[in-house]
Design an enzyme around this catalytic site. Structure first.
Site, PDB file in Angstrom:
ATOM      1  N   HIS A  55      16.396   5.753 -24.578  1.00 27.66           N
ATOM      2  CA  HIS A  55      15.893   5.170 -25.927  1.00 27.66           C
ATOM      3  C   HIS A  55      15.800   3.802 -25.763  1.00 27.66           C
ATOM      4  CE1 HIS A  55      17.022   8.886 -28.147  1.00 27.66           C
ATOM      5  NE2 HIS A  55      17.943   9.024 -27.086  1.00 27.66           N
ATOM      6  N   ASN A 127      19.118  12.327 -33.666  1.00 30.53           N
ATOM      7  CA  ASN A 127      17.569  12.513 -33.121  1.00 30.53           C
ATOM      8  C   ASN A 127      16.756  13.099 -34.151  1.00 30.53           C
ATOM      9  OD1 ASN A 127      17.826  11.612 -30.290  1.00 30.53           O
ATOM     10  ND2 ASN A 127      18.660  13.447 -29.766  1.00 30.53           N
ATOM     11  N   TYR A 337      28.479   5.803 -25.295  1.00 30.07           N
ATOM     12  CA  TYR A 337      27.768   4.748 -26.148  1.00 30.07           C
ATOM     13  C   TYR A 337      28.374   3.266 -26.272  1.00 30.07           C
ATOM     14  CZ  TYR A 337      23.863   7.942 -27.113  1.00 30.07           C
ATOM     15  OH  TYR A 337      22.942   8.611 -27.032  1.00 30.07           O
TER      16      TYR A 337
END
Ligand code: NDP
Length: 501
Positions: A55, A127, A337
């Site tokens: 990303h 997403n 993350y």
């Protein structure tokens, strides 16, 4: 004309000359003492930070989430109560391309949201698809390696992609979406967003419900065909940035209808599919979407780097009333993350303005690189540990999440045994009209160029299991695109063209 402010060094001293370096004589070399020259060059060398491993290329804007529906019986989350408006940030992205990649490429889009609630930041990092390629996080790095560059050629490798996909039938659902019309949206505002994972809600009585989040585009779906995208990329690599920035700049604020699907806690034991499997949706007929409000993007960032590149979204950020679920991928992302942000932005990434909660923050973390928040956030220098007698912040039992009722023996359960990887892609395939099916076939054929015949045949066998028309459609498109013969006996290492000869 108003007086202009005096330019200063980063230490605040006035700068006398920003045009000429200090040299020994008019034609001589620069002096080491020209600290402002060195400072400028040193800053330039440090302007880039590591790009995201996935990303990396993104586009974002600020906005607001307005809740109109009443789901208070499912969640006590303050940001989800009727009438509440919460400021938020969105970042959209492609998965595989690097920071300079073209926008209009066929890829899944990230749909990352940060809601600055009065109970802290709630991040929904989804997403534009409701499912994903893998359901076990142990496979995630392998999958991403197939999407990135080959270590020797430094090129993207269709062989690696189809090899992995054909050996991982749980990817079929997402591959079908990726290769369908929705795999190449025209711009962020013309696509849906999905929380993708199953999360949970809990209410004031401590009852838990499983939940899926949906963000339905109110601009309508718009997609490029491969041929259209090639033309766009030939003219501009920045079409998403231009579209999103331009629309907001013109006051055309993109909006999404926000919906949730709710599953009673006990149903998770009964559904034919695992409701915590990221490769599955919950059929709408079983769990109808409920409208809860609208998300609107209405403000462009003033500084892309500070507000979008520095934005750190993590599914670890939840708030009272919203919980996680046993979804294995979600659990891995809860760790992964936040860890990626610590690496990329530093330990204190949540003190970067765009990531700062808009509510008071009190914690006992201390020191560390770039600790710019004044030491410890307890409000009292003597309260630097907990418990303490110096009025430091204390826990609040009232926001305790109800227990997650999970039991089972710890083991490595084979997620491929007894799991139907074909039924939901079939339901999707059956939604496509003739034109959509034909574009699906030709998009897959185009993406399979150069892939060895053995891998192609392995993948075709999966498509056959979804629907014979699916496999046969791709076979026909392969023949048209590459001269591939459906009955050719595949040989390891041969491309479709070679196998056809
Ligand atoms: P429904 O017919 O009730 O729901 C269809 C869903 O599919 C809608 O959310 C719709 O999104 C979406 N959809 C419609 N056309 C396409 C398309 N061409 N490409 C991708 N998505 C599309 O059926 P089910 O709930 O039983 O689901 C059937 C299949 O639809 C699933 O297997 C899944 O592949 C797909 N799907 C299901 C979703 C879900 O949460 N149940 C969500 C998204 C896709 P929209 O309203 O924006 O048109």
């Amino acid at each position: 004309m108003a007086d202009k402010p005096t330019m200063t060094t980063s230490a605040g001293a006035p700068v006398s000359d920003n045009q000429n370096s200090i040299t020994a004589g008019e034609r001589g070399p620069v002096l080491l003492q020209d600290y402002q020259l060195i400072e400028k060059l040193a800053h330039q060398n440090r302007e880039r930070i590591p790009e995201r491993v996935v990303h990396a290329k993104g586009w974002g804007a600020h906005g607001v989430l307005k809740i109109t529906g009443d789901i208070s019986k499912y969640t006590c989350a303050k940001a989800l109560q009727p009438g509440v408006e919460t400021p938020m940030l969105a970042r959209f992205s492609t998965v595989a391309g690097e920071q300079g990649a073209a926008d209009a490429e066929r890829d899944v889009r990230g749909f990352a949201l940060k809601f600055y609630t009065e109970d802290g930041n709630w991040d929904l990092v989804g997403n534009n698809t409701p499912v994903f390629f893998v359901r076990d996080p142990l496979k995630f790095p392998d999958f991403i390696h197939t999407q990135k560059r080959h270590p020797r050629t430094n090129l993207r490798s269709p062989t690696a992609m189809w090899d992995f996909w054909s050996l991982s039938p749980e990817s079929l659902h997402q591959v079908t979406i990726l290769m369908s019309d929705r795999g190449l949206p025209v711009a962020p505002m013309f696509m849906n967003g999905y929380g993708s994972h199953t999360y949970s809600f809990w209410n004031e009585k401590g009852e838990r419900f499983w939940v899926k989040f949906h963000f339905k585009t109110m601009q309508g779906h718009k997609h490029y065909t491969n041929a259209e995208a090639e033309e766009v990329v030939g003219k501009t690599r920045e079409s998403y940035q231009e579209e999103l920035y331009g629309a907001i700049d013109r006051g055309e604020f993109p909006k999404w209808k926000v919906q949730v699907q709710i599953m009673p806690e006990a149903d998770a034991e009964k559904t034919a599919y695992n409701p915590f499997d990221l490769t599955k949706v919950w059929p709408h007929a079983d769990y109808p979407p409920i409208d809860i409000g609208v998300m609107e993007l209405n403000r462009n960032p003033d500084n892309y780097f500070s507000e979008i590149e520095n934005a750190a979204f993590s599914p670890s950020n939840i708030v009272p009333g919203i919980g996680h679920s046993p979804d294995k991928m979600l659990q891995a992302r809860v760790f992964s993350y936040a860890d990626a942000h610590r690496y990329r932005l530093g330990t204190h990434y949540e003190t970067i303005p765009v990531n700062q909660p808009k509510c008071p923050v009190h914690h006992y973390h201390r020191d560390g690189e770039m600790n710019t928040f004044g030491g410890i956030k307890t409000g009292n220098p003597d309260a630097y540990y907990e418990p303490n007698s110096f009025g430091g912040p204390v826990e609040k039992h009232a926001v305790k999440e109800p227990p997650l009722k999970i039991s089972g023996d710890a083991d490595r359960y084979n997620h491929r045994i007894g799991n139907d990887d074909y039924g939901q892609p079939r339901a999707l395939f059956n939604l496509f009209d003739e034109g959509q099916k034909n574009r699906l076939f030709s998009n897959i054929a185009a993406a399979m160029g150069g892939v060895p015949g053995e891998i192609v045949e392995r993948q075709l066998a999966h498509f056959d299991k979804i629907h014979p028309d699916y496999g046969n459609g791709v076979r026909k498109a392969l023949k048209e695109a590459h001269g591939y013969e459906p009955n050719a006996v595949p040989v390891t290492g041969k491309t479709p063209q070679q196998a056809a000869e």
